[in-house]
Design an enzyme around this catalytic site. Structure first.
Site, PDB file in Angstrom:
ATOM      1  N   ILE A  45     -33.917  15.081  13.254  1.00 37.21           N
ATOM      2  CA  ILE A  45     -32.807  15.330  14.177  1.00 37.21           C
ATOM      3  C   ILE A  45     -32.666  16.844  14.372  1.00 37.21           C
ATOM      4  CG2 ILE A  45     -30.320  14.911  14.568  1.00 37.21           C
ATOM      5  CD1 ILE A  45     -32.081  12.330  14.221  1.00 37.21           C
ATOM      6  N   TYR A  81     -35.474  15.565  -2.451  1.00 34.60           N
ATOM      7  CA  TYR A  81     -34.731  15.007  -1.309  1.00 34.60           C
ATOM      8  C   TYR A  81     -35.007  13.500  -1.176  1.00 34.60           C
ATOM      9  CZ  TYR A  81     -32.928  14.858   3.510  1.00 34.60           C
ATOM     10  OH  TYR A  81     -32.218  14.567   4.648  1.00 34.60           O
ATOM     11  N   ALA A  82     -36.279  13.116  -1.295  1.00 37.26           N
ATOM     12  CA  ALA A  82     -36.638  11.689  -1.191  1.00 37.26           C
ATOM     13  C   ALA A  82     -35.963  10.885  -2.295  1.00 37.26           C
ATOM     14  CB  ALA A  82     -38.154  11.525  -1.260  1.00 37.26           C
ATOM     15  N   ALA A  83     -35.939  11.451  -3.518  1.00 33.42           N
ATOM     16  CA  ALA A  83     -35.287  10.757  -4.641  1.00 33.42           C
ATOM     17  C   ALA A  83     -33.795  10.606  -4.373  1.00 33.42           C
ATOM     18  CB  ALA A  83     -35.520  11.527  -5.936  1.00 33.42           C
ATOM     19  N   SER A  84     -33.179  11.664  -3.833  1.00 31.52           N
ATOM     20  CA  SER A  84     -31.727  11.597  -3.576  1.00 31.52           C
ATOM     21  C   SER A  84     -31.411  10.560  -2.504  1.00 31.52           C
ATOM     22  CB  SER A  84     -31.191  12.979  -3.165  1.00 31.52           C
ATOM     23  OG  SER A  84     -31.594  13.341  -1.858  1.00 31.52           O
ATOM     24  N   LYS A  85     -32.211  10.510  -1.453  1.00 29.62           N
ATOM     25  CA  LYS A  85     -31.908   9.593  -0.342  1.00 29.62           C
ATOM     26  C   LYS A  85     -32.314   8.154  -0.678  1.00 29.62           C
ATOM     27  CE  LYS A  85     -30.160  12.710   2.427  1.00 29.62           C
ATOM     28  NZ  LYS A  85     -28.742  12.711   2.769  1.00 29.62           N
TER      29      LYS A  85
END
Ligand code: NAP
Length: 237
Positions: free
Chosen positions: A178, A143-147
């Protein structure tokens, strides 16, 4: 004439709040989701079923929008998912699923709308990144890589699209934590810790994000491009 805004992942959560806010401010929204939207009237929203990671479906869907409206003013790349695991446990399938939707999906949609926006000489792309893409997070390598990749692509597009004087802007919103289905399964202990660590002492609402997107999609931000607007209650400073 109403401005046309495409919102991916408009069925629920942040994407739905963005779509509804844009509608409230006079936009006509095209929602792109895996399944047809269960909300909205035909006067407000056109629902097209698209897997954003599928190049052929994305091309067909954007061709349909161009044929129907002859313009595209705003693209919000919001569709996203998580498949969390610690580094040592992360399988190829979970790595690829997240990269395919969060990163490649935004790439395909932006690539498909770019010719229309460049032809118009006007357009706004707003990419929904995450503070995890800036700061990292345990169990979220994919997820961190994608964002993080989404932020880097956005800056490249901001430079690329402004060639030839086109007023085509690209910005990111990076939400903190969120309240949506994506965060609903966080253990209570974790969500309490997040609130304690957040200077404004709460999780964000989908409306907090929608208001930021509305600003970046509008002419009120006409001199802003290539930026990342963190909406996280001050969690990452
Ligand atoms: P959500 O409630 O899980 O909604 C995700 C949306 O993406 C759904 O509409 C889903 O459609 C759609 N989607 C998933 N895969 C898709 C695909 N292959 N093609 C088309 N649509 C697809 O998530 P959310 O919390 O609202 O998050 C929205 C965005 O904000 C995501 O990019 C997420 O990474 C980002 N974000 C969220 C948070 C947070 O705390 N919630 C924080 C930072 C960033 P279906 O209904 O058809 O499955």
């Amino acid at each position: 004439m109403k401005r046309i805004a495409i919102v991916s992942g408009a069925s629920r959560g942040i994407g739905r709040a963005i779509a509804e806010t844009l509608i409230d401010h006079g936009y006509y929204v095209v929602g792109m989701d895996l399944e047809p939207l269960s909300w909205g009237s035909v006067e407000q929203v056109l629902s097209i079923s698209v897997d954003v990671s599928d190049r052929d479906r994305v091309s067909e869907a954007i061709a349909e929008v161009r044929a129907h409206f002859q313009r595209i003013d705003v693209l919000v790349n919001n569709a996203g998912l998580t498949r969390d695991a610690l580094l040592e446990n992360m399988c190829d399938e979970d790595w690829q699923a997240v990269i395919d939707v969060n990163l490649k999906g935004a790439f395909l949609l932006t690539q498909a709308v770019a010719p229309q926006m460049m032809e118009q000489g006007y357009g706004c792309v707003v990419n929904i990144a995450s503070i995890v893409g800036l700061d990292g997070n345990i169990g979220q390598s994919n997820y961190a890589a994608s964002k993080g990749g989404l932020v880097a692509m956005s800056r490249s597009w901001a430079k690329e699209f402004s060639r030839k004087g086109a007023q085509v802007r690209v910005n990111c919103v990076a939400p903190g934590f969120i309240e949506t289905e994506m965060t609903a399964n966080l253990p209570e202990k974790v969500s309490e810790q997040i609130k304690v660590r957040t200077p404004l002492k709460r999780m964000g609402s989908t409306d907090d994000i929608a208001q930021g997107v509305l600003f970046l999609a509008s002419d009120k931000s006409s001199f802003i491009t290539g930026q990342v607007l963190k909406i996280d209650g001050g969690l990452v400073l």
